[in-house]
Design an enzyme around this catalytic site. Structure first.
Site, PDB file in Angstrom:
ATOM      1  N   PHE A 123      13.935 -18.182  72.495  1.00  0.00           N
ATOM      2  CA  PHE A 123      13.002 -17.848  73.573  1.00  0.00           C
ATOM      3  C   PHE A 123      12.451 -19.091  74.264  1.00  0.00           C
ATOM      4  O   PHE A 123      11.995 -19.005  75.413  1.00  0.00           O
ATOM      5  CB  PHE A 123      11.856 -16.985  73.030  1.00  0.00           C
ATOM      6  CG  PHE A 123      10.753 -17.746  72.343  1.00  0.00           C
ATOM      7  CD1 PHE A 123       9.609 -18.116  73.042  1.00  0.00           C
ATOM      8  CD2 PHE A 123      10.845 -18.080  71.006  1.00  0.00           C
ATOM      9  CE1 PHE A 123       8.586 -18.816  72.419  1.00  0.00           C
ATOM     10  CE2 PHE A 123       9.829 -18.771  70.371  1.00  0.00           C
ATOM     11  CZ  PHE A 123       8.690 -19.145  71.080  1.00  0.00           C
ATOM     12  N   LYS A 124      12.499 -20.230  73.610  1.00  0.00           N
ATOM     13  CA  LYS A 124      11.965 -21.450  74.222  1.00  0.00           C
ATOM     14  C   LYS A 124      12.688 -21.797  75.527  1.00  0.00           C
ATOM     15  O   LYS A 124      12.123 -22.472  76.384  1.00  0.00           O
ATOM     16  CB  LYS A 124      12.078 -22.621  73.239  1.00  0.00           C
ATOM     17  CG  LYS A 124      11.376 -22.412  71.898  1.00  0.00           C
ATOM     18  CD  LYS A 124       9.879 -22.399  72.029  1.00  0.00           C
ATOM     19  CE  LYS A 124       9.175 -22.141  70.708  1.00  0.00           C
ATOM     20  NZ  LYS A 124       9.204 -23.248  69.784  1.00  0.00           N
TER      21      LYS A 124
END
Length: 487
Positions: A123-124
């Site tokens: 998700f980063k």
């Protein structure tokens, strides 16, 4: 829009002024002087937008000093089907963050929001890819360069390095805890051979790495001379970029603005869930924000008791959801600032106490530092904890019932989300990463290897380039200075 420090002793700044930095000069974190609002009419209009256009609409409320045509171009350069291409069966690349209904129970729905379609499968990437483009744009306007100094417990490092590799005027110096990430995470970072990427494996835990980043950020003379910036979640632009997928998740899960949703967020450093708090403060109809921790449960303890108790390095567990092996949540100060009605003097005193006494107590008990814990529910926060056997069992259960393989951190989220679903509501679990990044535990849970996207089949066998160092700020500073050429 102007930004102020949570500790109240730094001059207000613009978005572009704080973009390239991290901590404020007084050691605090930047927040808008007032949160911009999202109207019901805007939510209605945004339901029809692409992810890139939605990102522009959210960002324009915060980055008011960047020309709108430039900001829109940056959003469209970032959020494309080519960048976020690692889609699963039945998902369209153009959706960027598609929802998948996992199960319905007790009149409520449990939904996964896919956030791991980017280049590093975590998700980063949702924020980091934008940050890379914003950095390059801003540095070009200023004819400047930047040395990014950050710390990672697993996914931030690879997302930052993939976003910044080859970017003009940028070098990345990334700290990570030596031998405490998964083999896949380690290989993603250490196999990069780009000359502007420097990996430093620290003999310690993530909090040691994070402490060194803060120490360098607080050395204002060194920071200025070496042109130090940060991509950790203390960077405000990263948090803003994450607000976008909360808005998208809400809009995708509802048909009208009188409906509410809740989010469960695997959380260690409080950056991801902090973005949800900001979305809620802006007016997105979010009911609950549930922080799911692993064995390192400093956040769960606070949301249950009102006591924020930082753990020592020796008390920090090395777990099978390693990206949450954090015992000092660096973004937590932003929420405490709001919880204390933006009283910067009290925030400054409390976080000074964190450094001197290891925490603070807002439970209202005799001798405590205050009684603001009673107000936490007004902000929608709740929490839960998941341990190794919970996540292994959750991975097995989700795979057996739904044919879906989830990673260890997402499993922590699902386990805790199931404990907080209420009738008639939708609970969205934010996916953290693809399961291939944590194959050791997937093999334990399912008896087979996790499926790998194309291009990652043999990543652990690639040559690796990194430096091993002790948790010594002086040694790290010397390494940075030696590789920047800045006197």
């Amino acid at each position: 829009m102007q930004y102020v420090s949570t500790r109240g002793q730094a001059a207000p700044q613009s978005f572009s002024q704080i973009l390239l930095g991290g901590l404020a000069p007084d050691g605090g974190l930047y927040l808008p002087a007032a949160y911009p609002r999202i109207s019901g009419a805007e939510l209605d209009a945004w339901r029809k937008l692409s992810y890139a256009d939605l990102a522009f609409e959210v960002l324009r409320k915060f980055a008011t000093d960047i020309p709108e045509q430039d900001l829109k171009a940056l959003a469209h350069k970032t959020y494309t089907a080519d960048v976020y291409r690692n889609v699963r069966d039945g998902e369209k690349a153009a959706d960027i963050t598609p929802l998948r209904v996992l199960e319905e129970q007790g009149g409520g729905r449990l939904v996964l929001q896919a956030l791991s379609n980017g280049p590093t499968l975590a998700f980063k990437d949702m924020a980091m890819q934008l940050l890379g483009n914003l950095f390059e744009y801003t540095l070009a306007r200023q004819d400047a360069e930047l040395n990014i100094f950050g710390a990672t417990s697993g996914d931030t490092g690879s997302a930052a390095e993939y976003a910044m590799r080859g970017k003009k005027g940028i070098r990345v110096f990334m700290l990570s805890p030596h031998k405490k990430m998964s083999a896949f995470q380690t290989a993603q970072m250490f196999s990069l051979q780009d000359p502007n990427i420097f990996n430093i494996a620290v003999q310690g835990v993530f909090d040691d790495c994070q402490d060194m980043v803060k120490a360098v950020s607080n050395d204002l003379e060194f920071k200025a001379r070496q042109k130090i910036g940060t991509v950790n979640s203390i960077n405000w632009a990263r948090v803003v970029a994450q607000v976008v997928y909360y808005v998208r998740g809400y809009l995708s899960a509802t048909t009208s603005n009188d409906q509410k949703v809740s989010f469960t967020v695997p959380s260690g450093n409080f950056g991801n869930i902090c973005a949800g708090h900001i979305a809620r403060m802006m007016g997105v109809p979010i009911d609950k924000l549930v922080a799911a921790t692993n064995e390192n449960d400093v956040l769960d303890e606070f949301f249950r008791t009102g006591i924020y108790r930082v753990r020592k390095s020796s008390e920090t567990y090395h777990t099978t959801s390693p990206s949450m092996d954090i015992s000092k949540a660096s973004n937590f100060e932003r929420f405490i600032y709001d919880l204390l009605d933006r009283d910067a003097n009290r925030v400054r005193a409390l976080f000074r106490k964190v450094e001197t006494h290891g925490g603070f107590d807002l439970s209202g008990a005799p001798g405590s530092d205050g009684d603001e814990f009673r107000k936490v529910a007004q902000y929608g926060f709740a929490s839960g904890k998941s341990v190794h056997q919970d996540r292994v069992q959750t991975i097995r259960d989700v795979h057996a019932k739904h044919g879906v393989t989830i990673d260890t951190h997402t499993a922590d989220g699902v386990k805790v989300a199931r404990e907080h679903i209420s009738p008639g509501t939708t609970m969205i679990v934010l996916e953290t990463a693809l399961p291939a990044k944590f194959n050791e535990t997937i093999r334990e849970a399912l008896g087979r290897d996790a499926e790998r996207p194309a291009g990652f089949e043999n990543i652990e066998a690639l040559p690796q380039r990194f430096e091993v160092m002790s948790a010594d700020v002086g040694q790290v500073k010397a390494f940075i200075a030696a590789h920047t050429g800045l006197a």
